[in-house]
Write an enzyme that holds these catalytic residues in place. Structure first.
Site, mmCIF file in Angstrom:
data_model
loop_
_atom_site.group_PDB
_atom_site.id
_atom_site.type_symbol
_atom_site.label_atom_id
_atom_site.label_comp_id
_atom_site.label_asym_id
_atom_site.label_seq_id
_atom_site.Cartn_x
_atom_site.Cartn_y
_atom_site.Cartn_z
ATOM 1 N N LYS A 57 -7.604 7.062 9.383
ATOM 2 C CA LYS A 57 -7.867 5.633 9.494
ATOM 3 C C LYS A 57 -8.561 5.264 10.803
ATOM 4 O O LYS A 57 -8.948 4.109 10.999
ATOM 5 C CB LYS A 57 -6.545 4.851 9.377
ATOM 6 C CG LYS A 57 -5.767 5.117 8.100
ATOM 7 C CD LYS A 57 -6.600 4.812 6.867
ATOM 8 C CE LYS A 57 -5.892 5.163 5.578
ATOM 9 N NZ LYS A 57 -4.695 4.355 5.334
ATOM 10 N N GLU B 16 -0.688 -11.283 4.240
ATOM 11 C CA GLU B 16 -0.619 -10.234 5.250
ATOM 12 C C GLU B 16 -0.891 -10.782 6.643
ATOM 13 O O GLU B 16 -0.174 -10.478 7.602
ATOM 14 C CB GLU B 16 -1.601 -9.110 4.907
ATOM 15 C CG GLU B 16 -1.182 -8.303 3.682
ATOM 16 C CD GLU B 16 -2.125 -7.147 3.404
ATOM 17 O OE1 GLU B 16 -3.213 -7.103 4.018
ATOM 18 O OE2 GLU B 16 -1.779 -6.287 2.579
ATOM 19 N N GLY C 285 -5.974 -4.474 -0.863
ATOM 20 C CA GLY C 285 -5.063 -4.963 -1.893
ATOM 21 C C GLY C 285 -5.224 -6.435 -2.201
ATOM 22 O O GLY C 285 -4.538 -6.962 -3.083
ATOM 23 N N LYS D 298 -7.970 -4.716 7.055
ATOM 24 C CA LYS D 298 -7.003 -4.690 5.976
ATOM 25 C C LYS D 298 -7.577 -5.469 4.794
ATOM 26 O O LYS D 298 -8.606 -6.102 4.908
ATOM 27 C CB LYS D 298 -5.665 -5.301 6.427
ATOM 28 C CG LYS D 298 -4.949 -4.462 7.468
ATOM 29 C CD LYS D 298 -3.656 -5.126 7.954
ATOM 30 C CE LYS D 298 -2.708 -5.487 6.826
ATOM 31 N NZ LYS D 298 -2.330 -4.307 6.012
ATOM 32 N N GLY E 70 0.817 -1.195 0.000
ATOM 33 C CA GLY E 70 0.000 0.000 0.000
ATOM 34 C C GLY E 70 0.857 1.254 0.000
ATOM 35 O O GLY E 70 2.088 1.190 0.022
ATOM 36 N N SER E 71 0.205 2.409 -0.018
ATOM 37 C CA SER E 71 0.929 3.672 -0.148
ATOM 38 C C SER E 71 1.853 3.944 1.036
ATOM 39 O O SER E 71 3.001 4.368 0.855
ATOM 40 C CB SER E 71 -0.068 4.825 -0.319
ATOM 41 O OG SER E 71 -0.981 4.873 0.773
ATOM 42 N N THR E 72 1.385 3.691 2.256
ATOM 43 C CA THR E 72 2.233 3.922 3.430
ATOM 44 C C THR E 72 3.380 2.930 3.463
ATOM 45 O O THR E 72 4.526 3.289 3.772
ATOM 46 C CB THR E 72 1.405 3.827 4.727
ATOM 47 O OG1 THR E 72 0.281 4.706 4.650
ATOM 48 C CG2 THR E 72 2.251 4.213 5.929
ATOM 49 N N ASP F 291 -6.470 -0.146 6.720
ATOM 50 C CA ASP F 291 -7.550 0.646 6.143
ATOM 51 C C ASP F 291 -8.396 1.296 7.234
ATOM 52 O O ASP F 291 -8.907 2.397 7.062
ATOM 53 C CB ASP F 291 -8.425 -0.240 5.259
ATOM 54 C CG ASP F 291 -7.629 -0.885 4.138
ATOM 55 O OD1 ASP F 291 -6.909 -0.148 3.432
ATOM 56 O OD2 ASP F 291 -7.704 -2.113 3.980
#
Length: 232
Positions: free
Chosen positions: A121, A103, A97, A94, A26-28, A84
């Site tokens: 979040k 995960e 994705g 989560k 993910g982005s983070t 998320d």
């Protein structure tokens, strides 16, 4: 530097020489991977990593981060990923994705699971902003979906961005389900864990060890340990 980049950079200071580190997706998580690559290159940090998805694996490889296949590890020292949603009891949501199995496997097998989030979040309950992703065996999806509907859920199979159905890295389908507010995440966790045909789902209960929350340019480190700690 934005909040995601700030908290990701902070998290890399938890990484020590000799560690096996799980890379989230993910982005983070991307910011974390980039910051980790910087430390490896400029500080001679000696680590081995394992990726939670093909996307994060390719990202790590492009930055020359040492990486092993998940099949070749037994445990991790540290797993760093985003979420998320984060509920007041630190239950996570989560799976946007779709790599739920990897995960959750990394989260459970790590000595420390650090979650990186910003204030957006934080939610009052799991499922407040996102549907709950449920990974199901392809041949079982209709049976599972009916059982989820009987439990009060509403939702559909996830569609891929380029058309067709979304498929997880393990080749399974994803059903995104919303549930009535009377069903809390603890009860849903029990229900989903007990349904045949469900491979994995996005409720991560009692798995996070530390939540790094960035808010108003300040990073708050919430050590959860063996019991939950409410977000302020």
């Amino acid at each position: 530097m934005n909040d995601k980049e700030r908290v990701a950079k902070y998290a890399t200071q938890k990484v020590k020489n000799g560690m096996v580190v799980g890379l989230g997706t993910g982005s983070t998580a991307n910011y974390f991977i980039e910051a980790l690559a910087y430390r490896i290159k400029h500080e001679s940090l000696d680590v081995t990593t394992v990726a939670s998805s093909l996307v994060s694996m390719l990202k790590a490889q492009s930055l020359n981060i040492p990486i092993k296949a998940i099949e070749h590890i037994e445990s991790l020292d540290l797993y760093v990923d985003g979420a998320d949603e984060v509920a007041p009891d630190n239950t996570l949501l989560k799976g946007q994705g779709a790599d739920l199995v990897r995960e959750k496997l990394l989260a459970r097998s790590s000595k420390q699971f650090i979650v990186l989030v910003d204030s957006s979040k934080r939610v009052g309950r799991i499922g407040e902003k996102f549907s709950i992703p449920i990974e199901v065996m392809p041949f079982a999806w209709q049976i599972v979906k009916l059982q989820l509907e009987q439990a009060g859920g509403k939702g559909e199979l996830r569609l891929a961005e380029k058309g067709g159905l979304a498929v997880s890295s393990a080749g399974n389908l994803i059903i995104d389900m919303s549930f009535d507010t009377s069903l809390n995440s603890h009860r849903l966790n029990v229900i989903l864990n007990g349904l045949p045909g469900v491979v994995e789902h996005g409720i991560f209960q009692d798995l996070a060890d530390t939540v790094l929350l960035v808010e108003n340019d300040e990073i708050k480190e919430l050590i959860i340990g063996s019991k939950s700690l409410e977000l302020p």
